[in-house]
Structure formats: structure tokens, C-alpha cells
Design a protein around this motif. Structure first.
Motif, mmCIF file in Angstrom:
data_model
loop_
_atom_site.group_PDB
_atom_site.id
_atom_site.type_symbol
_atom_site.label_atom_id
_atom_site.label_comp_id
_atom_site.label_asym_id
_atom_site.label_seq_id
_atom_site.Cartn_x
_atom_site.Cartn_y
_atom_site.Cartn_z
ATOM 1 N N ASP A 1 36.568 -16.205 15.221
ATOM 2 C CA ASP A 1 36.593 -14.848 15.739
ATOM 3 C C ASP A 1 35.865 -13.976 14.713
ATOM 4 O O ASP A 1 35.511 -14.408 13.618
ATOM 5 N N ASP B 1 31.180 -10.171 25.173
ATOM 6 C CA ASP B 1 32.536 -10.027 25.721
ATOM 7 C C ASP B 1 32.476 -9.597 27.175
ATOM 8 O O ASP B 1 32.628 -8.429 27.498
ATOM 9 N N HIS C 1 42.370 -16.981 22.112
ATOM 10 C CA HIS C 1 42.000 -17.191 20.720
ATOM 11 C C HIS C 1 42.881 -18.316 20.201
ATOM 12 O O HIS C 1 44.106 -18.183 20.225
HETATM 13 C C1 GLC Z 1 36.974 -9.381 18.527
HETATM 14 C C2 GLC Z 1 38.012 -10.076 19.372
HETATM 15 C C3 GLC Z 1 37.458 -11.189 20.238
HETATM 16 C C4 GLC Z 1 36.037 -10.834 20.649
HETATM 17 C C5 GLC Z 1 35.192 -10.865 19.399
HETATM 18 C C6 GLC Z 1 33.724 -10.522 19.680
HETATM 19 O O1 GLC Z 1 37.493 -9.098 17.269
HETATM 20 O O2 GLC Z 1 39.170 -10.575 18.711
HETATM 21 O O3 GLC Z 1 38.337 -11.325 21.358
HETATM 22 O O4 GLC Z 1 35.549 -11.790 21.588
HETATM 23 O O5 GLC Z 1 35.699 -9.998 18.392
HETATM 24 O O6 GLC Z 1 33.633 -9.190 20.083
#
Ligand code: GLC
Length: 746
Positions: A266, A90, A188
Motif C-alpha cells: 500500500d 483507485d 488490503h
Molecule cells: C491508499 C489506500 C489504498 C489505495 C492506495 C492508492 O493509501 O490505503 O486503498 O488504493 O493508497 O491510492
């Protein structure tokens, strides 16, 4: 690069389970010495056998070069065809140099700058050995109770589209295989920002015309910009979880949007379709997700534990698995992993090329451009000369302004307001600092804060001696010429799973505001938030002479704030998402439909669409923002009143700087499609220009209007325009009233 043929040969040589394991994404921490229950939860609970873990196609959550080199070496040796892993993370608004949060980036109305910042983030991620960033988030938002508005680009599809495409280009460049470039992941998909009640992970109910014309545009723009990956969303669309929604993923994403990259679920979203009540069990969930076209199962064992059996039972075709695995192998190939599985990973370069002065300077510039001056009775800029200033509030000397999604950044790298102020103001200026209260009282501890309370260790004494610190704050306020009140949300109050029904200032800070404004009538509020808060109590407080919204401004937040307070820089931001007049008004957004009883023009009558106890207009509207100068837009006109299919007319207006110092205006073009086969918004942003003018200087701003600009998406996803009357508005916010009419003729 491997040829398509060689990739096909590799696929042929792989066993069924080996192929399935390419579709498994687990956590990097599983392969490191840290405990398996590290932050990302108990992985063994997924029931994934060790053999599958050893052949997983990708990991997330690990972000340093040394660890990633180590993992790649060990896992490739175990993988039967030594296929390299993909490393994903992320990297939402920066890697080590943290830029302003995405909603703040949208406030800059500067997609080119966002592209530059994303490019810097890609370069920093590249030397840490990362291959994919789970960014940009393209979710359209209209409800600030949803804490993830922080990660979005706001309420307008056009601005969000430009920002999304800019960030994709920044991350990927022309070729994501190039040095310093990584793959972007648009997320998303789809409609996650439409969660009912602003409650995270909640149901989404969108008509198809609204889904296509508002909510899907920014994803489409990111995909058109070449995004290599898309992530599914947790919510339902048409009452079916997006992750197993075949219409959404095969028809809309793959066919209509021509997306042929990798589709990743996700976090846990495949397994969660059991909780949605649309999958009987994990095996059924795996079947549905594969049928819908999801290539990678993030952090569950659904695929790894069930797909082979489903093939054997004839419930899914191995062909679908082959297609998914080919997309994964193609992405690895595009990134050059078969030639160099370690890519840019280099601990020395990581130390040298991250958080450089140049990168910090860019973060400072974007932060300055993101700040929105909501109120200013002339008190700002303060100048840097002799004066007595009391910096009061939990953010006056606080590093925690890089947002809850700056997971690869470090608050310790951040410059605080105090550090910047003590450098920027001249000798004669007397500066004093006092927290007064903590960001959030212990009484307001939110779930998930426990493990990260170290951020609040700076308030230890404030918690122990609350009266002492409140009294000290009031005393300082009495002493000072000017109070700079540095207040706002705790950085953990926005982001994932942070929905709130009360989006006003934290209680203790309201108390501080009231005590300070009793004794000092020259208060400048510097407001930190991940979302548009409800701040009428601040705006209407007569002692508050200015409000500067600084969002979560990133690593150079303190420097940028002080630059704007002194006047070295001007606040460049405009509201990217409406600030509600009150919570009851939510959802409030500018590009709404007229309804059959529009209140506008009928204010004195009763049976019109309005509230009895509040206005329809937000406190601060989309596109609004003051500067240190003042501008007027005049003489709007059109070069013609009839637009043909292949023609263009020019909408133009003059913008003049009527202030006393140089300033930048964001001139905005809105268009209304007066009559449509489906209801059309009262206005839609179709263009904007940032224009810098000297005092007294005037410039003519022209926007070319053509037929494609007038198109909209109907409920089938057709992108088309309809002949008829249109109105063009050119102004300095979405509240612009004057317009000029023209017709599209066929
Ligand atoms: C989280 C988020 C997503 C993120 C993913 C990996 O739950 O919804 O935005 O990229 O998991 O961390």
C-alpha cells in the motif's frame, strides 16, 4: 502474447537496476507538466534519482487517455528494453459513472448486479487507458468508527466473499487481456478492518482462528476468482507489519491461497515499517519486504535506492528480485501490453463510452437496490401526485454524494434530489427546497477539507446568514404536508483517515432535525452516510415517520432516491453492517460467539454478558430492511435431520407477500454449528435469495445444505467440518429465532 521463454530471455537481458526499477511505482503526475508536489506529495523527497524514475515499472493516480498515452510514449522510449508501464488507479466504485459505494453495494445482497457494475467500470477505465483498479476492498469490518467501512462489503464473510468475487469477475472477465477488461487488485491484505478502536492504521489483534475464519475469507474468494493483484495492508498481524510479514505473505497468501499474481505494497507501507519500529531504516525495510514477497513498492524509494546494494552485500538474493520482476512482466504480458502498450486508451472513445445513458441507468438501479428502509410508519411511498413537500437539509440540492473515494468521478455529473424531484412529481405537487444548515459547520472543519472546500460553496449564503436559513427551513416545514429531510455525513467524513469517536449526525443538522420536527410531524429522513451512524435520536423522534438510508449513492443518487420516495421503485437494500444502538456498544455484529454467559434467555439475571445501560442488540441488525410490502416466512423445515459427508439436505420455507403491492424479499439462510473444537458464531449467513412476489403470492424457497457449507477455518488455516449438531434458520434478517436441527454424521 510473449511466451514464458521470451519473458525469461527479456529478464536475463535486463540489468539489476533495470529490474529493480520495474518494482518501483510512482505517481503519474511526476511525468506530467503539473507540479511534482501535485496531490500525491513531494515525490523527489523519496530520493529517487531521475534515472530510476524514468525506468519505473508502473504509476498510479493518472486517469485520462491523453495523459496516459503521452506518458507511455515518452517513458517507453527511455526504458532500455522499451518495457511498457502499468497504469493503476483507485477505481473503487466506478470510473466516470459512479455506482453506490461498496458498503451500499453489499446492501443490495446482489453480487450479480455488482459484477455487472464492475464490468461497466472496467469498460470505462479501459478507454481511459488504465490497466489495474485498486479494487475490490475485501476487509471485513465490525467497527463503524473506522471511516473505511464505506469501502468494504460489511461484517459478514459470506456476503463479502460473494461481492468480492463478483467485482473481480466484473473487472477481469474470463481474460483480463480482453478488450474492456482490466486487472483487479484485492486489498488490503490482511485484516486492515480490525484496527483497534476503529482508528485508521491502528494495531490489529486477531486470533488465528478469527483471522482465518472471518477476516481472510473475502480475500480468498477474490483470489479464487482470479484477481491478478493483491495489495498489502498498513496494519500489523501478529505484531508484525503485514507488508513485511513473511508468514502472512509467503505461507498464507502464496502457498495456502495459491496466489501467484503481483503483490503491491500500500501507499508508502514498506517505508512505514520504520515507523512501526520493526525496520531499522529504509534499507532494512526493503530487505524485509522483498523477503516477504512484495513485488512493487508503492510510492517510496526503498526498493529503488537499496535493493542493488543489498544484493551486492549478499543480504538478499537476486533470485527474489527475478521472481518479483517475472510476476510483473507476466501481468504486463497478460494485459497484452507488449503487443499494444496503449491498449484501450482512446480520448474519443473516452468521451463517447463513459457516462452513457445505459451506464447511468445501471447506476440508478443499483442505487435503488442499495437503499435500506429502516423505518416506515406507512408514510412512504409518497406517490407523485398533488401534495406539498418541503425538501429540507444540506443534501436537498447537493451533488456531493459520490463518496471520497470516487476520485475518478465528478460531482458535477451527479443528479441532485431537487433536479430529480422537479422532473418526477406531477404538476399538482408543490415542492420547495431549503438547505437550512450546511452539511458541516465551518466550526467542524476536518483536516484535509481545506483543499476540497469547493464542494461546500453551495452553502456560502447559509454560512453567512445561518439564522435566515434556519428560519426559512422551519417556515417551509410548517407550510408542508410532508418534510423530506435530506441529511447525513459530509462525503469527506467517510473513507481513508476519517475515523471518528462520535458517529452521530453533525451538530448543526441535529439542531435542524429538532426545529423541523417541532413544527411538522410527517418527516421522512433521507440519510446519507459512508457508515452505519448512531441514529437513535432520529429513529426515536415521533415526528420521524420514515428513515431511508441511502449511503453515498453515486452519480444517479438523486434519481434513485426520488424513484423510491414516489414509489416508482422500492428500496431493495438490507443492512450489511449493524447499526449500533449507541457508540458504547461498538463493536457489535451478528455473527458473534455465544460466550459462557450468553445474556439471551437470562435477561432478568445479573451475571451474564450484557451491559447495564444498553441492550446487546444493535438498533438495526445485519440483514434487516423494510420494503413497501410485507412478507412472512413460515413452515421452515428440513428434508432430513442427518447429513452425510457427500449428502445434501434441503432447508425450505414458504415466503408470502402479505402486503398490498409487489415487493422483493431477501430470504436468508443462517446456520449455527452448535458445538465445535473452537468457538463458533451463534449464526452464520450461508445463503440468500432475492424473491419478488405479487400481493398474496407465496413461494417455497429451498436451500441445499451440504457438508462443505458447514466447514470453517481453524487456526492453521485448515478448512474442515466437524460432525455434530447444527441448526438452520430461514428468515428475513439475522434476528431470526426459529430454527430446525440436523446432524452431520461421519
Ligand atoms: C491508499 C489506500 C489504498 C489505495 C492506495 C492508492 O493509501 O490505503 O486503498 O488504493 O493508497 O491510492
Amino acid at each position: 502474447m510473449m511466451t514464458e521463454e521470451k519473458l525469461g530471455k527479456l529478464l536475463e537481458d535486463m540489468s539489476l537496476q533495470e529490474k529493480i526499477d520495474q518494482m518501483l511505482q510512482t505517481a503519474g503526475s511526476f511525468y506530467l507538466s503539473v507540479s511534482r508536489e501535485a496531490l500525491l506529495g513531494n515525490i523527489t523527497a523519496f530520493g529517487i534519482p531521475q534515472a530510476d524514475m524514468d525506468e519505473a515499472g508502473s504509476i498510479l493516480g493518472t486517469d485520462d487517455a491523453k495523459s496516459l498515452i503521452d506518458i507511455q510514449k515518452r517513458q517507453m522510449a527511455k526504458q532500455p528494453h522499451h518495457i511498457p508501464m502499468l497504469f493503476m488507479m483507485d477505481v473503487i466504485h466506478g470510473m466516470r459513472t459512479i455506482f453506490p459505494m461498496p458498503l451500499a453495494q453489499a446492501a443490495t445482497f446482489d453480487p450479480e448486479l455488482a459484477e455487472k457494475c464492475a464490468s461497466v467500470s472496467a469498460g470505462e477505465a479501459y478507454v481511459s487507458g488504465l490497466h489495474v483498479a485498486f479494487s475490490p476492498m475485501a476487509d471485513l469490518v465490525r467497527d463503524p468508527r473506522w471511516g473505511r467501512v464505506m469501502e468494504s462489503f460489511g461484517e459478514d464473510p459470506y456476503l463479502a466473499s460473494l461481492m468480492c468475487a463478483g467485482v473481480v469477475r466484473g473487472f477481469q472477465g474470463e481474460d483480463m487481456g480482453e478488450s474492456g477488461k482490466i486487472c483487479a487488485c484485492v486489498k488490503h491484505f490482511a485484516g486492515y478492518g480490525g484496527a483497534e478502536g476503529g482508528r485508521d492504521y491502528n494495531t490489529v489483534q486477531l486470533s488465528h482462528p478469527t483471522l482465518f475464519d472471518f477476516y481472510l475469507r473475502a480475500y480468498r474468494a477474490g483470489i479464487a476468482a482470479g484477481a491478478g493483484m493483491v495489495m498489502t495492508s498498513f496494519n500489523t498481524i501478529d505484531d508484525k507489519p503485514a507488508t513485511t510479514n513473511e508468514w502472512l505473505m509467503r505461507h498464507v497468501l502464496r502457498e495456502q491461497m495459491s496466489f501467484n499474481g503481483v503483490l503491491i505494497s500500500d501507499f508508502g507501507a514498506i517505508k512505514e515499517t520504520v515507523a512501526h519500529g520493526t525496520s531499522e531504516d529504509e534499507k532494512d525495510a526493503a530487505r524485509q519486504a522483498l523477503t516477504a514477497g512484495v513485488d512493487i513498492d508503492m510510492m517510496t524509494g526503498c526498493y529503488a535506492a537499496n535493493l542493488a546494494e543489498l544484493v551486492k552485500e549478499g543480504k538478499v538474493s537476486e533470485k527474489l528480485i527475478d521472481e518479483a520482476v517475472m510476476r510483473i512482466l507476466r501481468l504486463k504480458n497478460k494485459l497484452g501490453l507488449f503487443e499494444n502498450p496503449f491498449r484501450g486508451a482512446d480520448p474519443e472513445k473516452e468521451a463517447k463510452l463513459q457516462l452513457t445513458p445505459e451506464n447511468r441507468a445501471l447506476a440508478e438501479k443499483q442505487a435503488e437496490e442499495s437503499f435500506v428502509l429502516l423505518k416506515n410508519n406507512g408514510i412512504l411511498p409518497l406517490g407523485a401526485g398533488p401534495q406539498k413537500i418541503a425538501f429540507i437539509g444540506p443534501y436537498c440540492d447537493n451533488r456531493n454524494m459520490i463518496s471520497s473515494w470516487a476520485v475518478t468521478g465528478r460531482a458535477d455529473d451527479t443528479v441532485t434530489i431537487r433536479e430529480a424531484a422537479e422532473k418526477a412529481f406531477e404538476k399538482g405537487a408543490e415542492l420547495r427546497f431549503e438547505y437550512g444548515v450546511p452539511t458541516l459547520g465551518k466550526d467542524q472543519n476536518y483536516k484535509g477539507f481545506e483543499e476540497r472546500n469547493e464542494a461546500d460553496r453551495i452553502f456560502a449564503d447559509v454560512e453567512k446568514n445561518p439564522q435566515k436559513h434556519m428560519d426559512a427551513a422551519v417556515k417551509l416545514a410548517s407550510w408542508a404536508d410532508t418534510v423530506v429531510l435530506c441529511i447525513g455525513e459530509h462525503y469527506l467524513q467517510s473513507g481513508e483517515a476519517t475515523s471518528r469517536t462520535d458517529i452521530t449526525l453533525p451538530k448543526r443538522q441535529k439542531e435542524l432535525l429538532s426545529r423541523v420536527t417541532e413544527v411538522n410531524k410527517n418527516v421522512v429522513v433521507v440519510l446519507f452516510s459512508g457508515r452505519p451512524l448512531v441514529i437513535r435520536d432520529i429513529a426515536e423522534n415521533p415526528a420521524v415517520q420514515a428513515i431511508l438510508e441511502v449511503w453515498m449513492p453515486g452519480t444517479e443518487g438523486g434519481s434513485a432516491i426520488v424513484n423510491v420516495l414516489t414509489g416508482k421503485a422500492e428500496p431493495g437494500g438490507r443492512v450489511p453492517m449493524s447499526f449500533p444502538y449507541c457508540i458504547g456498544q461498538i463493536p457489535v455484529y451478528y455473527n458473534h460467539f455465544s460466550t459462557g454467559r450468553p445474556a439471551e434467555g437470562h435477561e432478568e439475571e445479573r451475571f451474564f454478558s450484557e451491559y447495564r445501560d444498553a441492550p446487546n442488540d444493535p438498533l438495526y441488525e445485519f440483514g434487516f430492511g423494510l420494503t413497501y410490502s410485507d412478507f412472512e416466512v413460515s413452515e421452515e423445515k428440513l428434508s432430513g435431520t442427518e447429513l452425510t459427508e457427500n449428502g445434501t439436505i434441503t432447508a425450505l420455507a414458504k415466503v408470502r407477500n402479505i402486503g398490498s403491492r409487489e415487493g422483493t424479499a431477501v430470504v436468508q439462510l443462517y446456520i449455527q454449528d452448535v458445538v465445535g473444537s473452537q468457538a463458533r458464531p451463534v449464526k452464520e449467513l450461508k445463503g440468500f435469495r432475492r424473491v419478488t412476489l405479487a400481493p398474496g403470492e407465496e413461494k417455497e424457497i429451498c436451500f441445499a445444505v451440504d457438508e462443505p457449507m458447514l466447514r470453517f477455518y481453524d487456526g492453521e488455516g485448515n478448512f474442515r467440518s466437524e460432525a455434530g449438531e447444527f441448526r438452520a434458520f430461514i428468515g428475513l434478517s439475522s434476528r431470526v429465532k426459529k430454527s430446525a436441527a440436523f446432524r452431520l454424521i461421519r
